[in-house]
Design a protein around this motif. Structure first.
Motif, PDB file in Angstrom:
ATOM      1  N   GLN A  18     106.771  24.046 -36.122  1.00 56.63           N
ATOM      2  CA  GLN A  18     108.230  23.508 -35.207  1.00 56.63           C
ATOM      3  C   GLN A  18     107.335  22.778 -34.263  1.00 56.63           C
ATOM      4  O   GLN A  18     106.777  23.232 -33.290  1.00 56.63           O
ATOM      5  CB  GLN A  18     109.634  24.852 -34.844  1.00 56.63           C
ATOM      6  CG  GLN A  18     109.939  23.789 -33.576  1.00 56.63           C
ATOM      7  CD  GLN A  18     110.955  24.191 -34.177  1.00 56.63           C
ATOM      8  OE1 GLN A  18     111.626  24.200 -35.716  1.00 56.63           O
ATOM      9  NE2 GLN A  18     111.763  22.240 -33.720  1.00 56.63           N
ATOM     10  N   GLY A  19     108.080  21.446 -34.173  1.00 63.55           N
ATOM     11  CA  GLY A  19     107.003  20.201 -33.401  1.00 63.55           C
ATOM     12  C   GLY A  19     105.915  19.895 -33.316  1.00 63.55           C
ATOM     13  O   GLY A  19     105.694  19.189 -32.377  1.00 63.55           O
ATOM     14  N   TRP A  20     105.359  20.379 -33.940  1.00 66.36           N
ATOM     15  CA  TRP A  20     104.001  19.923 -34.676  1.00 66.36           C
ATOM     16  C   TRP A  20     104.549  18.453 -35.588  1.00 66.36           C
ATOM     17  O   TRP A  20     104.945  18.197 -35.715  1.00 66.36           O
ATOM     18  CB  TRP A  20     103.281  20.494 -35.582  1.00 66.36           C
ATOM     19  CG  TRP A  20     102.567  21.724 -34.380  1.00 66.36           C
ATOM     20  CD1 TRP A  20     103.534  22.922 -34.289  1.00 66.36           C
ATOM     21  CD2 TRP A  20     101.428  21.968 -34.237  1.00 66.36           C
ATOM     22  NE1 TRP A  20     102.960  23.802 -33.764  1.00 66.36           N
ATOM     23  CE2 TRP A  20     101.634  22.990 -33.606  1.00 66.36           C
ATOM     24  CE3 TRP A  20     100.087  21.631 -33.858  1.00 66.36           C
ATOM     25  CZ2 TRP A  20     100.463  23.688 -32.521  1.00 66.36           C
ATOM     26  CZ3 TRP A  20      99.283  21.579 -32.678  1.00 66.36           C
ATOM     27  CH2 TRP A  20      99.466  22.902 -32.748  1.00 66.36           C
ATOM     28  N   ARG A  21     103.300  17.314 -35.017  1.00 68.21           N
ATOM     29  CA  ARG A  21     103.153  16.172 -35.715  1.00 68.21           C
ATOM     30  C   ARG A  21     102.010  15.467 -36.023  1.00 68.21           C
ATOM     31  O   ARG A  21     100.902  16.070 -35.094  1.00 68.21           O
ATOM     32  CB  ARG A  21     103.726  14.678 -34.623  1.00 68.21           C
ATOM     33  CG  ARG A  21     103.187  14.876 -33.517  1.00 68.21           C
ATOM     34  CD  ARG A  21     103.718  13.368 -32.240  1.00 68.21           C
ATOM     35  NE  ARG A  21     102.666  14.152 -31.009  1.00 68.21           N
ATOM     36  CZ  ARG A  21     102.335  14.969 -30.000  1.00 68.21           C
ATOM     37  NH1 ARG A  21     103.626  15.748 -30.201  1.00 68.21           N
ATOM     38  NH2 ARG A  21     102.181  14.866 -29.171  1.00 68.21           N
ATOM     39  N   GLU A  22     101.929  15.221 -36.625  1.00 69.42           N
ATOM     40  CA  GLU A  22     100.380  14.084 -37.679  1.00 69.42           C
ATOM     41  C   GLU A  22     100.012  13.160 -36.192  1.00 69.42           C
ATOM     42  O   GLU A  22     101.032  12.265 -35.748  1.00 69.42           O
ATOM     43  CB  GLU A  22     100.529  13.637 -38.911  1.00 69.42           C
ATOM     44  CG  GLU A  22     100.730  14.575 -39.664  1.00 69.42           C
ATOM     45  CD  GLU A  22     100.894  13.718 -40.867  1.00 69.42           C
ATOM     46  OE1 GLU A  22     100.182  14.009 -41.845  1.00 69.42           O
ATOM     47  OE2 GLU A  22     101.365  12.468 -41.839  1.00 69.42           O
ATOM     48  N   ALA A  28      95.058  14.552 -37.659  1.00 74.27           N
ATOM     49  CA  ALA A  28      95.392  15.608 -36.388  1.00 74.27           C
ATOM     50  C   ALA A  28      96.568  15.872 -36.568  1.00 74.27           C
ATOM     51  O   ALA A  28      97.349  15.020 -37.212  1.00 74.27           O
ATOM     52  CB  ALA A  28      94.706  14.593 -35.592  1.00 74.27           C
ATOM     53  N   LEU A  29      96.827  17.449 -36.070  1.00 75.50           N
ATOM     54  CA  LEU A  29      98.309  17.520 -35.547  1.00 75.50           C
ATOM     55  C   LEU A  29      98.443  18.189 -34.758  1.00 75.50           C
ATOM     56  O   LEU A  29      97.088  18.338 -33.488  1.00 75.50           O
ATOM     57  CB  LEU A  29      98.168  19.310 -36.076  1.00 75.50           C
ATOM     58  CG  LEU A  29      98.537  18.891 -37.413  1.00 75.50           C
ATOM     59  CD1 LEU A  29      98.201  21.483 -37.962  1.00 75.50           C
ATOM     60  CD2 LEU A  29      99.390  18.674 -38.467  1.00 75.50           C
ATOM     61  N   CYS A  30      99.221  17.558 -33.745  1.00 80.23           N
ATOM     62  CA  CYS A  30      99.418  17.544 -32.096  1.00 80.23           C
ATOM     63  C   CYS A  30     100.969  17.623 -31.616  1.00 80.23           C
ATOM     64  O   CYS A  30     102.130  17.834 -32.276  1.00 80.23           O
ATOM     65  CB  CYS A  30      99.156  16.126 -31.602  1.00 80.23           C
ATOM     66  SG  CYS A  30      97.543  15.024 -31.971  1.00 80.23           S
ATOM     67  N   LYS A  31     100.440  18.807 -30.879  1.00 80.51           N
ATOM     68  CA  LYS A  31     102.687  19.394 -29.946  1.00 80.51           C
ATOM     69  C   LYS A  31     101.875  19.512 -28.317  1.00 80.51           C
ATOM     70  O   LYS A  31     100.952  19.833 -28.032  1.00 80.51           O
ATOM     71  CB  LYS A  31     102.585  20.410 -30.858  1.00 80.51           C
ATOM     72  CG  LYS A  31     103.586  21.430 -30.312  1.00 80.51           C
ATOM     73  CD  LYS A  31     103.715  22.260 -31.093  1.00 80.51           C
ATOM     74  CE  LYS A  31     105.367  23.434 -30.777  1.00 80.51           C
ATOM     75  NZ  LYS A  31     105.955  24.644 -31.614  1.00 80.51           N
ATOM     76  N   ASP A  32     103.081  19.226 -27.465  1.00 81.88           N
ATOM     77  CA  ASP A  32     102.878  19.039 -26.199  1.00 81.88           C
ATOM     78  C   ASP A  32     103.265  21.025 -25.872  1.00 81.88           C
ATOM     79  O   ASP A  32     104.671  20.749 -26.380  1.00 81.88           O
ATOM     80  CB  ASP A  32     104.035  17.844 -25.339  1.00 81.88           C
ATOM     81  CG  ASP A  32     102.407  17.399 -25.835  1.00 81.88           C
ATOM     82  OD1 ASP A  32     101.540  16.556 -25.996  1.00 81.88           O
ATOM     83  OD2 ASP A  32     103.643  16.357 -26.123  1.00 81.88           O
TER      84      ASP A  32
END
Length: 95
Positions: A18-22, A28-32
């Motif tokens: 949920q809410g992760w992006r490439e 890389a995987l990123c999330k705030d």
């Protein structure tokens, strides 16, 4: 050395996160994450750090007050691996 996962495996993993992006061209995987206050943000980072240390797999992250920006990548594999997926799943379970 751990191998990075394929584009198809990344897509399948992202569908379950949920809410992760490439980012970084799929490397890389990123999330705030946003929390109530600094204490909650710091507690999240502390719990994540315990697993990171056990896995010898440490996130890149940035914290200001109630926000934590997380980037997961496996430098040795030059991309996303199962370790990153496991860490993302664990971080999601903390919130």
């Amino acid at each position: 050395m751990i191998a990075k996962i394929s584009a198809e495996e990344r897509a399948a993993a992202l569908a379950g996160l949920q809410g992760w992006r490439e980012e970084r061209g799929g490397e890389a995987l990123c999330k705030d994450f946003k929390f109530k206050d600094f204490s909650e943000a710091f507690g999240f980072m502390t719990r994540a750090a315990l697993l990171a240390e056990q896995m010898d797999h440490h996130p890149e992250w940035f914290n200001v007050y109630n926000r934590v920006e997380v980037t997961l990548t496996t430098h040795d594999a030059s991309g996303i691996t199962e370790r990153d997926i496991k860490m993302a799943q664990f971080m999601d379970s903390l919130v």
